[in-house]
Design a protein around this motif. Sequence first.
Motif, PDB file in Angstrom:
ATOM      1  N   HIS A  27       0.831  -1.208   0.000  1.00  0.00           N
ATOM      2  CA  HIS A  27       0.000   0.000   0.000  1.00  0.00           C
ATOM      3  C   HIS A  27       0.870   1.265   0.000  1.00  0.00           C
ATOM      4  CE1 HIS A  27      -3.423   2.566   0.763  1.00  0.00           C
ATOM      5  NE2 HIS A  27      -2.786   3.088   1.795  1.00  0.00           N
ATOM      6  N   HIS A  64       3.991   1.578  -1.070  1.00  0.00           N
ATOM      7  CA  HIS A  64       4.660   1.693  -2.372  1.00  0.00           C
ATOM      8  C   HIS A  64       3.709   2.314  -3.396  1.00  0.00           C
ATOM      9  CE1 HIS A  64       7.535  -1.845  -1.322  1.00  0.00           C
ATOM     10  NE2 HIS A  64       7.994  -0.692  -0.865  1.00  0.00           N
ATOM     11  N   GLN A  65       2.475   1.874  -3.393  1.00  0.00           N
ATOM     12  CA  GLN A  65       1.493   2.410  -4.333  1.00  0.00           C
ATOM     13  C   GLN A  65       1.268   3.903  -4.089  1.00  0.00           C
ATOM     14  OE1 GLN A  65      -2.102   0.018  -4.372  1.00  0.00           O
ATOM     15  NE2 GLN A  65      -0.895  -1.861  -4.231  1.00  0.00           N
ATOM     16  N   ALA A  66       1.197   4.290  -2.817  1.00  0.00           N
ATOM     17  CA  ALA A  66       0.995   5.701  -2.478  1.00  0.00           C
ATOM     18  C   ALA A  66       2.191   6.542  -2.923  1.00  0.00           C
ATOM     19  CB  ALA A  66       0.767   5.850  -0.979  1.00  0.00           C
ATOM     20  N   LEU A  76       4.319   5.887  -5.421  1.00  0.00           N
ATOM     21  CA  LEU A  76       4.303   5.997  -6.879  1.00  0.00           C
ATOM     22  C   LEU A  76       3.212   6.945  -7.360  1.00  0.00           C
ATOM     23  CD1 LEU A  76       5.017   2.293  -7.863  1.00  0.00           C
ATOM     24  CD2 LEU A  76       6.616   4.213  -7.826  1.00  0.00           C
ATOM     25  N   LEU A  77       2.055   6.897  -6.731  1.00  0.00           N
ATOM     26  CA  LEU A  77       0.971   7.821  -7.075  1.00  0.00           C
ATOM     27  C   LEU A  77       1.404   9.268  -6.819  1.00  0.00           C
ATOM     28  CD1 LEU A  77      -1.948   8.278  -7.995  1.00  0.00           C
ATOM     29  CD2 LEU A  77      -2.643   7.994  -5.615  1.00  0.00           C
ATOM     30  N   ASN A  78       2.109   9.480  -5.722  1.00  0.00           N
ATOM     31  CA  ASN A  78       2.577  10.819  -5.374  1.00  0.00           C
ATOM     32  C   ASN A  78       3.518  11.370  -6.433  1.00  0.00           C
ATOM     33  OD1 ASN A  78       4.625  12.725  -4.096  1.00  0.00           O
ATOM     34  ND2 ASN A  78       3.036  12.648  -2.519  1.00  0.00           N
ATOM     35  N   CYS A 136       3.831  10.410  -9.519  1.00  0.00           N
ATOM     36  CA  CYS A 136       3.098  10.567 -10.792  1.00  0.00           C
ATOM     37  C   CYS A 136       2.246  11.829 -10.785  1.00  0.00           C
ATOM     38  CB  CYS A 136       2.249   9.329 -11.070  1.00  0.00           C
ATOM     39  SG  CYS A 136       3.221   7.885 -11.558  1.00  0.00           S
ATOM     40  N   ASN A 137       1.632  12.127  -9.648  1.00  0.00           N
ATOM     41  CA  ASN A 137       0.838  13.353  -9.539  1.00  0.00           C
ATOM     42  C   ASN A 137       1.711  14.593  -9.656  1.00  0.00           C
ATOM     43  OD1 ASN A 137      -1.609  12.048  -9.303  1.00  0.00           O
ATOM     44  ND2 ASN A 137      -1.568  12.027  -7.068  1.00  0.00           N
ATOM     45  N   LYS A 165       2.535  15.230 -13.227  1.00  0.00           N
ATOM     46  CA  LYS A 165       1.416  15.863 -13.933  1.00  0.00           C
ATOM     47  C   LYS A 165       1.362  17.363 -13.652  1.00  0.00           C
ATOM     48  CE  LYS A 165      -1.502  11.760 -13.965  1.00  0.00           C
ATOM     49  NZ  LYS A 165      -2.690  11.127 -13.361  1.00  0.00           N
ATOM     50  N   THR A 176       8.918  10.573 -14.438  1.00  0.00           N
ATOM     51  CA  THR A 176       9.042   9.871 -13.165  1.00  0.00           C
ATOM     52  C   THR A 176       9.972   8.684 -13.355  1.00  0.00           C
ATOM     53  OG1 THR A 176       7.079   8.543 -13.626  1.00  0.00           O
ATOM     54  CG2 THR A 176       6.760  10.530 -12.334  1.00  0.00           C
TER      55      THR A 176
END
Length: 65
Positions: A29, A31-33, A35-37, A39-40, A43, A49
């Motif tokens: 969880h 790691h996913q957060a 990577l999302l951070n 990527c955001n 953007k 990234t």
Amino acid sequence: MKLIRKIKSLKIIDEDCFLTIGNFDGMHHVHQALLLNICNRKKMYGGITIVMFFEPHPIEFLGKK
């Protein structure tokens, strides 16, 4: 997203980037957060990234005698 397997590959990066370095031994969880951070942020600000991980895993490398 670029995947960097060897440190010498970093010389090819010629644009702004968001880099995360770690032991991604599964897509937990957190790691996913992470990577999302990044990527955001890409953007919002542009660039690329990059995920850099250690191969072999540091425990394997440092555990050798």
